[in-house]
Design a protein around this motif. Structure first.
Motif, PDB file in Angstrom:
ATOM      1  N   GLY A 183      -5.058  -1.848   3.171  1.00 37.15           N
ATOM      2  CA  GLY A 183      -5.182  -0.490   2.649  1.00 37.15           C
ATOM      3  C   GLY A 183      -6.479   0.177   3.069  1.00 37.15           C
ATOM      4  O   GLY A 183      -6.500   1.369   3.399  1.00 37.15           O
ATOM      5  N   LEU A 184      -7.571  -0.588   3.073  1.00 39.80           N
ATOM      6  CA  LEU A 184      -8.852  -0.031   3.508  1.00 39.80           C
ATOM      7  C   LEU A 184      -8.806   0.363   4.985  1.00 39.80           C
ATOM      8  O   LEU A 184      -9.335   1.410   5.377  1.00 39.80           O
ATOM      9  CB  LEU A 184      -9.985  -1.022   3.246  1.00 39.80           C
ATOM     10  CG  LEU A 184     -10.352  -1.229   1.778  1.00 39.80           C
ATOM     11  CD1 LEU A 184     -11.352  -2.363   1.632  1.00 39.80           C
ATOM     12  CD2 LEU A 184     -10.882   0.053   1.157  1.00 39.80           C
ATOM     13  N   ALA A 185      -8.159  -0.451   5.805  1.00 39.33           N
ATOM     14  CA  ALA A 185      -8.037  -0.135   7.235  1.00 39.33           C
ATOM     15  C   ALA A 185      -7.189   1.124   7.444  1.00 39.33           C
ATOM     16  O   ALA A 185      -7.559   2.019   8.222  1.00 39.33           O
ATOM     17  CB  ALA A 185      -7.436  -1.319   7.992  1.00 39.33           C
ATOM     18  N   TYR A 244       1.419   8.995   3.582  1.00 40.96           N
ATOM     19  CA  TYR A 244       1.746   8.194   2.396  1.00 40.96           C
ATOM     20  C   TYR A 244       3.226   7.823   2.357  1.00 40.96           C
ATOM     21  O   TYR A 244       3.596   6.839   1.719  1.00 40.96           O
ATOM     22  CB  TYR A 244       1.332   8.911   1.113  1.00 40.96           C
ATOM     23  CG  TYR A 244      -0.092   8.623   0.727  1.00 40.96           C
ATOM     24  CD1 TYR A 244      -0.387   7.638  -0.208  1.00 40.96           C
ATOM     25  CD2 TYR A 244      -1.145   9.311   1.289  1.00 40.96           C
ATOM     26  CE1 TYR A 244      -1.690   7.353  -0.567  1.00 40.96           C
ATOM     27  CE2 TYR A 244      -2.453   9.051   0.939  1.00 40.96           C
ATOM     28  CZ  TYR A 244      -2.718   8.070   0.008  1.00 40.96           C
ATOM     29  OH  TYR A 244      -4.019   7.787  -0.340  1.00 40.96           O
ATOM     30  N   ALA A 245       4.074   8.589   3.022  1.00 43.78           N
ATOM     31  CA  ALA A 245       5.489   8.208   3.124  1.00 43.78           C
ATOM     32  C   ALA A 245       5.633   6.910   3.903  1.00 43.78           C
ATOM     33  O   ALA A 245       6.581   6.156   3.690  1.00 43.78           O
ATOM     34  CB  ALA A 245       6.293   9.323   3.790  1.00 43.78           C
ATOM     35  N   VAL A 246       4.688   6.634   4.778  1.00 45.01           N
ATOM     36  CA  VAL A 246       4.686   5.387   5.532  1.00 45.01           C
ATOM     37  C   VAL A 246       3.850   4.318   4.819  1.00 45.01           C
ATOM     38  O   VAL A 246       4.267   3.165   4.678  1.00 45.01           O
ATOM     39  CB  VAL A 246       4.157   5.612   6.973  1.00 45.01           C
ATOM     40  CG1 VAL A 246       4.003   4.306   7.713  1.00 45.01           C
ATOM     41  CG2 VAL A 246       5.061   6.568   7.730  1.00 45.01           C
ATOM     42  N   ALA A 247       2.661   4.701   4.356  1.00 47.33           N
ATOM     43  CA  ALA A 247       1.719   3.740   3.771  1.00 47.33           C
ATOM     44  C   ALA A 247       2.212   3.132   2.458  1.00 47.33           C
ATOM     45  O   ALA A 247       2.004   1.944   2.217  1.00 47.33           O
ATOM     46  CB  ALA A 247       0.362   4.399   3.557  1.00 47.33           C
ATOM     47  N   THR A 248       2.862   3.920   1.622  1.00 46.56           N
ATOM     48  CA  THR A 248       3.295   3.405   0.316  1.00 46.56           C
ATOM     49  C   THR A 248       4.293   2.260   0.463  1.00 46.56           C
ATOM     50  O   THR A 248       4.050   1.168  -0.063  1.00 46.56           O
ATOM     51  CB  THR A 248       3.850   4.543  -0.572  1.00 46.56           C
ATOM     52  OG1 THR A 248       2.838   5.549  -0.705  1.00 46.56           O
ATOM     53  CG2 THR A 248       4.251   4.028  -1.947  1.00 46.56           C
TER      54      THR A 248
END
Length: 190
Positions: free
Chosen positions: A66-68, A160-164
């Motif tokens: 998540g940090l990356a 966020y549609a990808v990250a979540t």
């Protein structure tokens, strides 16, 4: 209610409340020149999550991922001029550490707090795309940023549609494909 259900409820509450506390400390700290407050809140939240976790390695790997993701995304939108963040360390052209605290807490929450989204990537994507712009808007309204363009909010929704779903599924995979609360197995789990 059985013991496992109580543990899941406690983990869910700890994750969601921890994320909310970090968000509030981070945004208010950044808006008032105390950008260190978000990092301190994240460290406390991470310590609590790993203390209670039976899968510490999972928590830490999802946190690192998540940090990356956050560093890459936030540096991109900031350098593109789509938003001006409240000043923060380490350098004006990079994402400030305080915003990475938000990504860290979101990542930690995704392991238990959003575990119910495992195996539901489309729903996770929709929630990420719909919820993240409101969180950013709230932070900007409180003074943690300014000059956010429409392009910024579109980029936030798409990212966020990808990250979540990515972070939610990564947490499930690293936990060994454990069933998500509600009984759905992680896709590809044995």
């Amino acid at each position: 209610m059985n013991r496992l259900a109580l543990k899941r409820i406690a983990a869910l509450a700890r994750s969601v409340l921890g994320f909310k506390a970090v968000w509030l400390c981070t945004v208010l700290g950044a808006a008032n020149g105390a950008d260190w407050l978000g990092l301190a809140a994240l460290l406390a939240f991470a310590a609590m999550q790993t203390f209670f976790s039976r899968t510490r390695r999972c928590e830490l790997l999802v946190l690192a991922a998540g940090l990356a993701l956050g560093f890459a995304f936030e540096t991109f939108v900031h350098r593109a001029g789509w938003i001006d963040y409240a000043p923060g360390w380490p350098h004006p052209v990079l994402a400030p550490l305080w915003i990475l605290a938000l990504w860290g807490s979101f990542s930690l929450m995704s392991v238990d707090g959003l575990a119910w989204l495992r195996g539901r990537p489309a729903f996770a994507a929709m929630l990420g795309a719909a919820g993240a712009p409101f969180a950013y808007f709230g932070g900007i309204t409180l003074g943690a940023g300014s000059n956010a363009s429409i392009g910024f909010y579109v980029a936030v929704a798409l990212f966020y549609a990808v990250a979540t779903p990515l972070l939610v599924e990564l947490g499930g995979v690293l936990k060994g494909g454990a069933a998500a609360p509600g009984g759905r197995k992680n896709p590809g789990a044995a």
